[in-house]
Scaffold this active site. Structure first.
Site, PDB file in Angstrom:
ATOM      1  N   GLN A   1     -10.428  12.444   0.055  1.00  0.00           N
ATOM      2  CA  GLN A   1      -9.837  13.217  -1.030  1.00  0.00           C
ATOM      3  C   GLN A   1     -10.358  14.643  -1.000  1.00  0.00           C
ATOM      4  O   GLN A   1     -11.358  14.937  -0.340  1.00  0.00           O
ATOM      5  CB  GLN A   1     -10.154  12.587  -2.387  1.00  0.00           C
ATOM      6  CG  GLN A   1      -9.637  11.164  -2.542  1.00  0.00           C
ATOM      7  CD  GLN A   1      -9.955  10.576  -3.912  1.00  0.00           C
ATOM      8  OE1 GLN A   1      -9.478  11.048  -4.934  1.00  0.00           O
ATOM      9  NE2 GLN A   1     -10.778   9.543  -3.918  1.00  0.00           N
TER      10      GLN A   1
ATOM     11  N   HIS B   1      -8.665   6.961   4.172  1.00  0.00           N
ATOM     12  CA  HIS B   1      -8.318   8.211   3.504  1.00  0.00           C
ATOM     13  C   HIS B   1      -9.550   8.840   2.883  1.00  0.00           C
ATOM     14  O   HIS B   1     -10.576   8.195   2.678  1.00  0.00           O
ATOM     15  CB  HIS B   1      -7.278   7.963   2.401  1.00  0.00           C
ATOM     16  CG  HIS B   1      -7.820   7.279   1.191  1.00  0.00           C
ATOM     17  ND1 HIS B   1      -8.118   5.919   1.161  1.00  0.00           N
ATOM     18  CD2 HIS B   1      -8.147   7.752  -0.052  1.00  0.00           C
ATOM     19  CE1 HIS B   1      -8.577   5.586  -0.025  1.00  0.00           C
ATOM     20  NE2 HIS B   1      -8.620   6.671  -0.790  1.00  0.00           N
TER      21      HIS B   1
ATOM     22  N   HIS C   1      -2.941   0.977   8.339  1.00  0.00           N
ATOM     23  CA  HIS C   1      -3.656   0.540   7.139  1.00  0.00           C
ATOM     24  C   HIS C   1      -5.071   0.051   7.447  1.00  0.00           C
ATOM     25  O   HIS C   1      -5.970   0.179   6.604  1.00  0.00           O
ATOM     26  CB  HIS C   1      -2.862  -0.588   6.458  1.00  0.00           C
ATOM     27  CG  HIS C   1      -3.450  -1.067   5.175  1.00  0.00           C
ATOM     28  ND1 HIS C   1      -3.249  -0.417   3.971  1.00  0.00           N
ATOM     29  CD2 HIS C   1      -4.243  -2.141   4.892  1.00  0.00           C
ATOM     30  CE1 HIS C   1      -3.884  -1.061   3.012  1.00  0.00           C
ATOM     31  NE2 HIS C   1      -4.492  -2.114   3.534  1.00  0.00           N
TER      32      HIS C   1
ATOM     33  N   HIS D   1      -6.910   1.594   2.771  1.00  0.00           N
ATOM     34  CA  HIS D   1      -6.240   2.450   3.761  1.00  0.00           C
ATOM     35  C   HIS D   1      -7.133   3.666   4.053  1.00  0.00           C
ATOM     36  O   HIS D   1      -7.649   4.288   3.133  1.00  0.00           O
ATOM     37  CB  HIS D   1      -4.881   2.909   3.217  1.00  0.00           C
ATOM     38  CG  HIS D   1      -3.998   3.516   4.253  1.00  0.00           C
ATOM     39  ND1 HIS D   1      -2.841   2.902   4.711  1.00  0.00           N
ATOM     40  CD2 HIS D   1      -4.087   4.675   4.946  1.00  0.00           C
ATOM     41  CE1 HIS D   1      -2.266   3.667   5.615  1.00  0.00           C
ATOM     42  NE2 HIS D   1      -3.009   4.753   5.782  1.00  0.00           N
TER      43      HIS D   1
ATOM     44  N   CYS E   1       0.861  -1.178   0.000  1.00  0.00           N
ATOM     45  CA  CYS E   1       0.000   0.000   0.000  1.00  0.00           C
ATOM     46  C   CYS E   1       0.899   1.230   0.000  1.00  0.00           C
ATOM     47  O   CYS E   1       1.754   1.368   0.889  1.00  0.00           O
ATOM     48  CB  CYS E   1      -0.923   0.019   1.211  1.00  0.00           C
ATOM     49  SG  CYS E   1      -1.895   1.551   1.341  1.00  0.00           S
TER      50      CYS E   1
ATOM     51  N   ASN F   1     -14.902   8.254   0.086  1.00  0.00           N
ATOM     52  CA  ASN F   1     -15.616   7.062  -0.373  1.00  0.00           C
ATOM     53  C   ASN F   1     -15.171   5.904   0.519  1.00  0.00           C
ATOM     54  O   ASN F   1     -13.989   5.567   0.560  1.00  0.00           O
ATOM     55  CB  ASN F   1     -15.284   6.745  -1.827  1.00  0.00           C
ATOM     56  CG  ASN F   1     -15.716   7.847  -2.770  1.00  0.00           C
ATOM     57  OD1 ASN F   1     -16.781   8.431  -2.607  1.00  0.00           O
ATOM     58  ND2 ASN F   1     -14.887   8.148  -3.755  1.00  0.00           N
TER      59      ASN F   1
END
Length: 328
Positions: free
Chosen positions: A144, A142, A89, A140, A31, A129
């Site tokens: 955006q 996260h 992760h 992982h 990753c 998402n």
């Protein structure tokens, strides 16, 4: 190739990119967001990472020669950030301390302030998402940020309606929504001095929660320490409530809406628009998906398969069971 193509039927721009389809499949044991990958620092809490395959760029390629005076194209100018929530992760957002989530909120604020310095940027849109049901390929934790050079159509419509309501009544439409939900009570999930959480009367998705600022706050830039702390606590408890609702990882699209930037047309929008977060979760039951089909996609007419008040009650009860999220 990446470009914007104009849709004359809607007066809107579509992002088109051939490069994103060429994104490689990552090895299952690798990753890029994990410390040790060579892509990120060995030690971080939260981190802004430049998207490796951005559909928007501050140095965009020249559009393909496929347009015309009618079918307009333009450069796909903008910025795509990846916001890493944790170096772990397998972490969930609600497993982080409130202090850790506060760092995430401050990073969102920092990116809003930095991105708006670019006068070509018109709208800054943080989102997440979560789950394979909404197409997530990178587990992982996260989110955006897309910084657009053209105002998204949905935001234009929201701003127009909010402004029209303000001009007609002198009231902020989000204040009215909060007061209506508080008076009815059954769709309310929680409120503190800074934010109200509810499943709105008109909700398109069974568990489509809104978080709305109660005060005249229109973007992360307006957040002071009180709002940062309050918002961090709410995110921690709400995301835990989602997973406890069906005792499974709860997929969603989390979309954060703020004031436009660098637009004279919307310079007074703080009077009638508020910072708000909308969740679009695809589940209608533990293993049942609320699909967007022809009516939703083709006519923009949504059909909620569950009674809003019933799902709000379920989520409110899960929220109550998640009080331990605030225990440090």
């Amino acid at each position: 190739m990446a470009e914007l193509r104009y849709n004359p039927l809607l007066g809107d721009w579509v992002m088109v990119s051939a490069d994103r389809s060429k994104r490689p499949d990552m090895p299952k044991d690798f990753c890029p967001f994990d410390p040790g990958s060579g892509k990120v620092p060995e030690d971080y809490d939260v981190l802004k990472y430049d998207n490796d395959f951005p559909i928007l760029s501050q140095n965009p390629p020249k559009p393909d020669d496929v347009g015309s005076e009618f079918y307009k194209t333009k450069e796909s100018y903008g910025k795509c950030d990846v916001i890493l929530y944790s170096p772990d992760h397998n972490a969930h957002l609600y497993e982080q301390s409130i202090e850790h989530i506060e760092k995430l909120v401050r990073l969102w604020k920092e990116r809003f302030i930095e991105l708006k310095k670019d006068q070509k940027i018109k709208y800054i849109f943080p989102f997440e998402n979560r789950g394979k049901e909404v197409g997530t390929t990178m587990p992982h934790p996260h989110g955006q940020i897309y910084a657009y050079s053209e105002m998204p159509l949905r935001l234009k419509i929201e701003l127009e309606n909010a402004k029209a309501y303000y001009e007609k009544t002198g009231d902020n439409i989000f204040s009215k929504m909060i007061s209506e939900e508080k008076e009815f009570k059954e769709r309310m999930i929680y409120e503190d001095e800074n934010f109200a959480i509810f499943v709105p009367f008109f909700c398109e998705y069974p568990y489509g929660v809104y978080i709305v600022a109660k005060n005249d706050i229109a973007s992360f830039e307006d957040f002071k320490e009180a709002e940062i702390h309050s918002f961090a606590k709410i995110l921690k408890r709400l995301t835990l409530s989602f997973d406890r609702l069906f005792d499974r990882e709860f997929p969603y699209m989390m979309c954060i809406y703020q004031r436009p930037v660098n637009s004279d047309e919307y310079r007074d929008c703080d009077k009638f628009y508020r910072f708000n977060v909308k969740f679009f979760p695809p589940l209608r039951g533990k293993n049942s998906i609320k699909w967007n089909a022809s009516s939703e996609t083709g006519a923009w007419v949504h059909g909620n398969p569950r009674r809003v008040e019933e799902t709000a009650k379920e989520l409110r009860e899960s929220f109550e069971r998640s009080k331990d999220a605030w225990q440090e």
